[in-house]
Design a protein around this motif. Structure first.
Motif, short mmCIF file in Angstrom:
data_model
loop_
_atom_site.label_atom_id
_atom_site.label_comp_id
_atom_site.label_asym_id
_atom_site.label_seq_id
_atom_site.Cartn_x
_atom_site.Cartn_y
_atom_site.Cartn_z
N TYR A 97 0.83 -1.20 0.00
CA TYR A 97 0.00 0.00 0.00
C TYR A 97 0.87 1.25 0.00
O TYR A 97 2.07 1.19 0.24
N GLU A 98 0.22 2.38 -0.25
CA GLU A 98 0.84 3.70 -0.17
C GLU A 98 0.07 4.50 0.87
O GLU A 98 -1.15 4.40 0.94
N VAL A 99 0.78 5.29 1.64
CA VAL A 99 0.13 6.20 2.58
C VAL A 99 -0.12 7.51 1.85
O VAL A 99 0.80 8.09 1.26
N LEU A 100 -1.36 7.96 1.86
CA LEU A 100 -1.75 9.19 1.18
C LEU A 100 -1.43 10.40 2.06
O LEU A 100 -1.23 10.26 3.27
N PRO A 101 -1.37 11.59 1.46
CA PRO A 101 -1.03 12.78 2.24
C PRO A 101 -1.92 13.01 3.46
O PRO A 101 -1.46 13.55 4.47
N ASP A 102 -3.18 12.57 3.42
CA ASP A 102 -4.07 12.75 4.57
C ASP A 102 -3.91 11.65 5.63
O ASP A 102 -4.62 11.62 6.61
N GLY A 103 -2.95 10.72 5.40
CA GLY A 103 -2.70 9.65 6.35
C GLY A 103 -3.47 8.38 6.08
O GLY A 103 -3.21 7.35 6.70
N SER A 104 -4.44 8.43 5.17
CA SER A 104 -5.19 7.22 4.84
C SER A 104 -4.32 6.32 3.96
O SER A 104 -3.25 6.71 3.50
N ILE A 105 -4.79 5.13 3.74
CA ILE A 105 -4.03 4.12 3.00
C ILE A 105 -4.69 3.86 1.65
O ILE A 105 -5.92 3.72 1.57
N HIS A 106 -3.87 3.82 0.60
CA HIS A 106 -4.35 3.48 -0.74
C HIS A 106 -3.80 2.10 -1.10
O HIS A 106 -2.59 1.87 -1.03
N TYR A 107 -4.70 1.20 -1.48
CA TYR A 107 -4.33 -0.16 -1.88
C TYR A 107 -4.90 -0.41 -3.27
O TYR A 107 -6.08 -0.19 -3.51
N GLY A 108 -4.06 -0.87 -4.17
CA GLY A 108 -4.52 -1.20 -5.51
C GLY A 108 -3.98 -0.24 -6.54
O GLY A 108 -3.07 0.55 -6.27
N SER A 109 -4.55 -0.31 -7.73
CA SER A 109 -4.07 0.52 -8.83
C SER A 109 -4.46 1.97 -8.63
O SER A 109 -5.37 2.29 -7.86
N ALA A 110 -3.77 2.85 -9.36
CA ALA A 110 -4.09 4.27 -9.30
C ALA A 110 -5.47 4.53 -9.86
O ALA A 110 -6.14 5.48 -9.47
N VAL A 111 -5.93 3.68 -10.77
CA VAL A 111 -7.21 3.89 -11.44
C VAL A 111 -8.40 3.40 -10.61
O VAL A 111 -9.40 4.09 -10.46
N ASP A 112 -8.28 2.19 -10.05
CA ASP A 112 -9.45 1.64 -9.34
C ASP A 112 -9.10 1.03 -7.99
O ASP A 112 -9.76 0.12 -7.53
N GLY A 113 -8.11 1.58 -7.34
CA GLY A 113 -7.76 1.10 -6.01
C GLY A 113 -8.77 1.57 -4.98
O GLY A 113 -9.74 2.26 -5.29
N VAL A 114 -8.53 1.18 -3.74
CA VAL A 114 -9.40 1.58 -2.64
C VAL A 114 -8.57 2.32 -1.59
O VAL A 114 -7.37 2.08 -1.46
N SER A 115 -9.23 3.20 -0.88
CA SER A 115 -8.59 3.89 0.24
C SER A 115 -9.36 3.57 1.50
O SER A 115 -10.58 3.39 1.46
#
Length: 173
Positions: A97-115
């Motif tokens: 996963y990637e941590v987003l600037p707001d601290g939430s987590i992004h999992y999956g592709s840039a197009v259709d991932g989930v946060s």
């Protein structure tokens, strides 16, 4: 490759290696459930781990030192979710996963991932007496839904719901 069975000692050894390489891993899946419950309640064929994508190189170094250095192709593999194995019996299902600037987590592709909120991976539990970071209880239940329940899901979800007073999801009654 035969039947895979991961013992608690396998899990703690792998987690120790990740700690030595400063990998921030969070235990998910069945071992995450058992960590939350504080005891092993069933056999596990693999270890599910959440980790920041930025820690992947360090994970490879830690696992290569323990022989866990082969990619095990699996239907649905993606760059953010794939399985490593040792060629004998150990399997680790990685969820990057990637941590987003707001601290939430992004999992999956840039197009259709989930946060989802970082708190989803802020659970605490134990495996073989060792403290581990794992899925939070309500999220561990949520990860076991959205697909037809397997026997392991029918085992894990009611235990979590009872212990942590989470509503039993539809289809598990």
């Amino acid at each position: 490759m035969g039947r895979y069975v991961m013992a608690a000692e396998d899990v703690t050894t792998l987690l120790d290696g990740l700690n030595e390489h400063q990998v921030e891993a969070c235990v998910g899946g069945g071992w995450g459930v058992d960590a939350l419950l504080g005891e092993q309640t069933r056999e596990h064929s693999d270890l599910d781990l959440w980790l920041p994508a930025a820690h992947l190189e360090r994970l490879f170094l830690a696992f290569a030192a323990r022989g866990l250095d082969r990619i095990h192709p699996w239907p649905g593999d993606r760059p953010w979710n794939f399985v490593l194995h040792d060629g004998v019996r150990l399997r680790v299902d990685l969820h990057l996963y990637e941590v987003l600037p707001d601290g939430s987590i992004h999992y999956g592709s840039a197009v259709d991932g989930v946060s989802f909120p970082a708190e989803a991976l802020a659970g605490r539990g134990t495996i073989a007496g060792r403290a581990v970071r794992c899925d939070a209880p309500e999220w561990a239940v949520r990860w076991h839904t959205g697909y037809p329940p397997r026997p392991v899901d029918r085992h894990d979800v009611p235990l979590l719901c009872e212990r942590f007073e989470v509503d039993l999801p539809e289809g598990f009654a």
